[in-house]
Design a protein around this motif. Structure first.
Motif, PDB file in Angstrom:
ATOM      1  N   ASN A 192       0.826  -1.210   0.000  1.00 53.81           N
ATOM      2  CA  ASN A 192       0.000   0.000   0.000  1.00 53.81           C
ATOM      3  C   ASN A 192       0.861   1.261   0.000  1.00 53.81           C
ATOM      4  O   ASN A 192       0.553   2.230  -0.692  1.00 53.81           O
ATOM      5  CB  ASN A 192      -0.946   0.004   1.208  1.00 53.81           C
ATOM      6  N   ASP A 193       1.942   1.242   0.755  1.00 53.90           N
ATOM      7  CA  ASP A 193       2.819   2.406   0.854  1.00 53.90           C
ATOM      8  C   ASP A 193       3.768   2.536  -0.330  1.00 53.90           C
ATOM      9  O   ASP A 193       4.198   3.634  -0.659  1.00 53.90           O
ATOM     10  CB  ASP A 193       3.642   2.347   2.144  1.00 53.90           C
ATOM     11  N   ILE A 209      -9.679   2.611  -5.613  1.00 50.13           N
ATOM     12  CA  ILE A 209     -10.306   1.308  -5.372  1.00 50.13           C
ATOM     13  C   ILE A 209      -9.275   0.297  -4.901  1.00 50.13           C
ATOM     14  O   ILE A 209      -9.528  -0.478  -3.969  1.00 50.13           O
ATOM     15  CB  ILE A 209     -11.042   0.810  -6.631  1.00 50.13           C
ATOM     16  N   GLU A 210      -8.091   0.289  -5.501  1.00 49.27           N
ATOM     17  CA  GLU A 210      -7.032  -0.617  -5.066  1.00 49.27           C
ATOM     18  C   GLU A 210      -6.612  -0.309  -3.630  1.00 49.27           C
ATOM     19  O   GLU A 210      -6.424  -1.222  -2.825  1.00 49.27           O
ATOM     20  CB  GLU A 210      -5.825  -0.513  -6.004  1.00 49.27           C
ATOM     21  N   ARG A 264      -6.731  -1.617   2.150  1.00 53.90           N
ATOM     22  CA  ARG A 264      -7.114  -1.183   3.500  1.00 53.90           C
ATOM     23  C   ARG A 264      -8.145  -2.121   4.117  1.00 53.90           C
ATOM     24  O   ARG A 264      -8.110  -2.389   5.318  1.00 53.90           O
ATOM     25  CB  ARG A 264      -7.641   0.243   3.474  1.00 53.90           C
ATOM     26  N   GLY A 265      -9.068  -2.611   3.290  1.00 56.73           N
ATOM     27  CA  GLY A 265     -10.054  -3.579   3.774  1.00 56.73           C
ATOM     28  C   GLY A 265      -9.396  -4.878   4.213  1.00 56.73           C
ATOM     29  O   GLY A 265      -9.753  -5.452   5.245  1.00 56.73           O
ATOM     30  N   GLU A 266      -8.417  -5.337   3.427  1.00 61.18           N
ATOM     31  CA  GLU A 266      -7.684  -6.540   3.789  1.00 61.18           C
ATOM     32  C   GLU A 266      -6.919  -6.331   5.094  1.00 61.18           C
ATOM     33  O   GLU A 266      -6.904  -7.214   5.957  1.00 61.18           O
ATOM     34  CB  GLU A 266      -6.720  -6.929   2.665  1.00 61.18           C
ATOM     35  N   ILE A 267      -6.312  -5.173   5.237  1.00 62.82           N
ATOM     36  CA  ILE A 267      -5.578  -4.850   6.474  1.00 62.82           C
ATOM     37  C   ILE A 267      -6.531  -4.866   7.670  1.00 62.82           C
ATOM     38  O   ILE A 267      -6.197  -5.402   8.726  1.00 62.82           O
ATOM     39  CB  ILE A 267      -4.861  -3.492   6.334  1.00 62.82           C
ATOM     40  N   LYS A 268      -7.717  -4.325   7.483  1.00 61.50           N
ATOM     41  CA  LYS A 268      -8.691  -4.283   8.580  1.00 61.50           C
ATOM     42  C   LYS A 268      -9.095  -5.695   9.013  1.00 61.50           C
ATOM     43  O   LYS A 268      -9.193  -5.981  10.214  1.00 61.50           O
ATOM     44  CB  LYS A 268      -9.921  -3.485   8.145  1.00 61.50           C
ATOM     45  N   VAL A 269      -9.308  -6.571   8.052  1.00 57.49           N
ATOM     46  CA  VAL A 269      -9.693  -7.949   8.373  1.00 57.49           C
ATOM     47  C   VAL A 269      -8.560  -8.663   9.107  1.00 57.49           C
ATOM     48  O   VAL A 269      -8.792  -9.349  10.111  1.00 57.49           O
ATOM     49  CB  VAL A 269     -10.081  -8.719   7.087  1.00 57.49           C
TER      50      VAL A 269
END
Length: 67
Positions: free
Chosen positions: A34-35, A42-43, A48-53
């Motif tokens: 990500n960084d 969208i990517e 970020r969604g994957e990180i949250k999970v």
């Protein structure tokens, strides 16, 4: 939503320790990706969604999650 939290015995199990190590590696990879890349909105949202999970799964092993 009630979430079953791991007890002390489960937190010391080989299975949880392997899962935790893998989740921590995945978390580091997602953050680095990500960084380090120029991503679309969208990517970025997907990462970020994957990180949250991943963080939510790791939270099962945290002391404050037991309260």
């Amino acid at each position: 939503m009630n979430q079953q939290i791991l007890d002390d015995h489960e937190l010391r199990s080989t299975v949880w320790l392997k899962i935790k190590a893998d989740l921590e590696a995945q978390l580091a990879e997602r953050r680095e990706y990500n960084d380090g890349h120029s991503l679309t909105d969208i990517e970025t949202a997907t990462i970020r969604g994957e990180i949250k999970v991943i963080k939510k799964l790791l939270h099962m092993g945290k002391e404050e999650a037991k309260k």
